[in-house]
Design a protein around this motif. Sequence first.
Motif, short mmCIF file in Angstrom:
data_model
loop_
_atom_site.label_atom_id
_atom_site.label_comp_id
_atom_site.label_asym_id
_atom_site.label_seq_id
_atom_site.Cartn_x
_atom_site.Cartn_y
_atom_site.Cartn_z
N GLY A 22 -1.12 -2.99 -13.70
CA GLY A 22 -1.21 -1.54 -13.82
C GLY A 22 -1.45 -1.03 -15.22
N TRP A 29 -1.25 3.76 -13.82
CA TRP A 29 -1.62 3.57 -12.41
C TRP A 29 -1.95 4.89 -11.72
CZ3 TRP A 29 1.15 5.53 -8.19
CH2 TRP A 29 2.37 6.14 -8.48
N PRO A 37 -4.75 0.81 -6.42
CA PRO A 37 -3.50 0.06 -6.64
C PRO A 37 -3.39 -1.25 -5.86
CG PRO A 37 -3.04 2.38 -6.28
CD PRO A 37 -4.50 2.19 -6.00
N LEU A 40 -3.65 -4.61 -7.61
CA LEU A 40 -2.59 -5.11 -8.50
C LEU A 40 -1.99 -6.42 -8.03
CD1 LEU A 40 -0.70 -1.81 -9.34
CD2 LEU A 40 -2.42 -3.02 -10.68
N SER A 77 4.37 0.82 -12.08
CA SER A 77 3.98 -0.52 -11.64
C SER A 77 4.79 -1.57 -12.39
CB SER A 77 2.48 -0.66 -11.91
OG SER A 77 2.04 -1.94 -11.56
N ARG A 78 6.03 -1.76 -11.95
CA ARG A 78 6.92 -2.62 -12.71
C ARG A 78 7.47 -3.80 -11.90
NH1 ARG A 78 4.45 -1.00 -16.16
NH2 ARG A 78 5.08 0.24 -17.98
N LEU B 178 5.41 -0.80 -1.24
CA LEU B 178 4.56 -0.45 -2.37
C LEU B 178 3.61 0.66 -1.89
CD1 LEU B 178 2.81 -2.93 -4.81
CD2 LEU B 178 1.93 -0.67 -4.28
N ALA B 180 2.36 3.45 -4.02
CA ALA B 180 1.37 3.77 -5.05
C ALA B 180 0.62 5.05 -4.75
CB ALA B 180 0.41 2.59 -5.24
N PHE B 187 5.59 5.17 -6.87
CA PHE B 187 4.94 3.85 -6.91
C PHE B 187 5.50 2.96 -5.81
CE2 PHE B 187 4.29 -0.52 -8.24
CZ PHE B 187 2.91 -0.51 -8.39
#
Lengths: 457, 457
Positions: A22, A29, A37, A40, A77-78, B178, B180, B187
């Motif tokens: 991201g 993102w 996304p 990713l 986005s972790r 997820l 996003a 996210f």
Amino acid sequence: MSAQSADPRTRQLHLNLFVYPGGHHEAAWRHSVSPDPDRLLDIRFYQDLARAAELAAFDGVFFADGPALADNVRYASRFRLEPFTWLSAVAAATERIGLIATASTTYTEPYNLARLFASLDHLSGGRAGWNIVTTGAPQAARNFGLDAHPVHAERYERARDFLEAVGKLWDSWEDGALVADRRSGLFADTDRIHTVDHEGPLLKVRGPLNIPRSPQGRPVYVQAGSSEDGRAFAARYAEAVFTAHQTLRSGQEFYADIKQRAARLGRDPGKLLVLPGISPFIASTESEARRLHQEFNELTQPEYSLELLHRLLGVRLTQGELDGPVPRELIETGGERGNGSRFQLVLDIVEREQPTVRELLHRLAGARGHRVIAGTPEQVAGQLQQWYEQGAADGFNVMPPWLPGGFDVFAAQVVPILRERGLFRSEYEGGTLREHYGLARPLSRYEAARSAAAPVA
Amino acid sequence: MSAQSADPRTRQLHLNLFVYPGGHHEAAWRHSVSPDPDRLLDIRFYQDLARAAELAAFDGVFFADGPALADNVRYASRFRLEPFTWLSAVAAATERIGLIATASTTYTEPYNLARLFASLDHLSGGRAGWNIVTTGAPQAARNFGLDAHPVHAERYERARDFLEAVGKLWDSWEDGALVADRRSGLFADTDRIHTVDHEGPLLKVRGPLNIPRSPQGRPVYVQAGSSEDGRAFAARYAEAVFTAHQTLRSGQEFYADIKQRAARLGRDPGKLLVLPGISPFIASTESEARRLHQEFNELTQPEYSLELLHRLLGVRLTQGELDGPVPRELIETGGERGNGSRFQLVLDIVEREQPTVRELLHRLAGARGHRVIAGTPEQVAGQLQQWYEQGAADGFNVMPPWLPGGFDVFAAQVVPILRERGLFRSEYEGGTLREHYGLARPLSRYEAARSAAAPVA
Ligand SMILES: Cc1cc2nc3c(=O)[nH]c(=O)nc-3n(C[C@H](O)[C@H](O)[C@H](O)COP(=O)(O)O)c2cc1C
Ligand SMILES: Cc1cc2nc3c(=O)[nH]c(=O)nc-3n(C[C@H](O)[C@H](O)[C@H](O)COP(=O)(O)O)c2cc1C
């Protein structure tokens, strides 16, 4: 200058691409420059990135890591890509670029980790690097059955013990121990394979490793902690140091300190590269670059950033405090924290710039405390050159605010300027990460001991 | 027959390629049919092999593993390729074939292992399988700071606890967590990400995992221990079982036993595939195939085989005893050994065939106790068909005596016969290992619990 032993005419700067799903800016993102996304988690996205970095003749790609989920994944986005699997698949799509995996000495076993790196080094033809960390995130502990994250000093004690253990494992097969002589039936010369019988303060490892010595002997040692313990560790073991600095002065101090520490231990300071992080917003005019940066900052979410601040500093602030000054108690609560040196860095920003909380959060949004700059390609190249020539860096960990575009613009517009100025290679000379970094390949300690003991012929 | 719930008209056999550096026959590396030994550490060699197996529409490639070096590496190609790195690079070179990595529940941490498999599953698009082992080799212990290998029962206790822990980790992200959503800034929907708080008899793991749920949900569970504990474990968890049998009768007994155990636990026995190992020497006439086998056996080295026998049986014999009968005390010393079921298998050979020690060693040289056959393509196909149709196998773990040639001849000459007889697919229908094996994709337990609790709309 004693700290730079390399010949100034041939000295070149080193560039890694620090890959972060991201992009490095926490809100990247959300911006339309970022790809869809669901890319990713698509390995081809990272393979393409690494190929682009290889085309630009970068030294390496670097993956951060930690064995825990960040609480603030709700807002950015972790999640984590496991570096060994991911980099092995990247290795298969590239030929020359280095592959630097972060791995923790606190939450892995030396034998398992030694195997992973030896294998990555084999399958990539000698491109593995290890970013040695003790793990900052305290919540990792409970994923491994521990009630608490070991304190800083203990983590570094284990890290030293760990390095001694894996170093012996990687040396346990001498070069050439795999003989494979069909006629005599000797597959491996076990006289050149050594049990290591490591018994350190915390770790016992017998060995030998179950795979022959790899192309580089062992991965290149990279280190990324800047606390007192971290620096002492780097001076002893590291061949490259990743670090975060906001000002040239702070970078110079760190650079001189690390090189002196290495020299005091009898090492050649030229064989310990200092690579600060840099996160560049690039556009054809400075104001456009700033506007882009501003657009990213406007997409940040205070819930996220306050959580990051809590992680870096151990202090919880509320949204009501966003437009006030940074409270004094933040500055006064130092002590035993996961992220010692990053704490200092934030304090320095506060003292130097007296920002509001929101302004401070924007400073950190770009790259978690690493230096963010916005400018034209010339300006960015000029900044790198200044740090490089004025004793603050041997190269950089490039942290694009967004991916892949933020990297592409760097490769297309900044790299050519660095080349024109004779600062960066146009093509690879070597095939291994060790060669890109200008480091010699180590001989197995057991082989060295054996040849020292052998009579002169 | 209750044990085979799949429709017999559509039931197809399953084939894995069991990859072993240097081939499965212990002397293969010495024979001129084998490639140059330095290809054994060349990733392209394994990528090519996997591509060949994919071209033959095999279900998967399988890598064995153990975190220790075999003592007898002096005489044969018995180092280890670390499966996660190696299979990730193989994934990058293939598109459909399953990738089965052996990993130990005794010598890894649940959180680290869960990450490796989730990542392998992501980057391969849902092709990961886990051969769950407790590690046979006792010398592994000292590579991990332990004085002794935990005994069999303890290893299986940890294995059960481990499976519960990693199962929860793989479920910790529900599908679709997820999100996003650029507009709202969400996210990951943390309401659909769960801490797992596993507290078993031996393991504590908090979670959640730090990566979204993978294409298959979790790797396919494969198991390869055939002792009492091993069978109980397989009946509960395994979706495929690798096993070693010398006779149809023994294979049938095992097959019926495992399927019944699964049924007794309320599982569909058709969702637990039994895959015996088979190591075929193939030539255009039977006598030619036998001659080839004999050539391989003549290249074996008693030093190696006696060491293997020691590992399998715990008994040390000398070269002086090679041409005598297998001593009685070998048969009488049972007890707590690393390799319970393999011990039984060797005893059965001894009792059935009354071989000399040398003859016994030749029986084991082909594939460490797995079934070795020599014959024409028709004969080999006939053997597979017989075991498959007579309740001893749902498919096979193909263990070529040498690589790649021993696989190539199987693919070119045996596979077409199996296809003509309607026993094996001509092309893949699915894209994941789970689909190749005919297994459903599991739903996260947390999602299942949530939807069960939700009111009917
Ligand atoms: C560029 C850079 C990257 C880092 N990457 C990681 C990482 O991936 N994982 C991690 O646990 N720590 C990472 N760190 C932090 C430290 O390595 C570290 O183990 C911990 O924060 C203690 O550092 P200290 O010695 O500065 O107190 C990184 C630091 C820097 C400067
Ligand atoms: C086809 C096959 C492959 C195996 N591969 C491995 C392996 O790679 N590593 C390992 O430790 N054990 C392996 N085993 C052995 C067992 O899985 C095991 O963990 C141990 O020997 C105890 O088995 P038991 O339940 O039969 O006593 C394998 C067994 C079979 C049949």
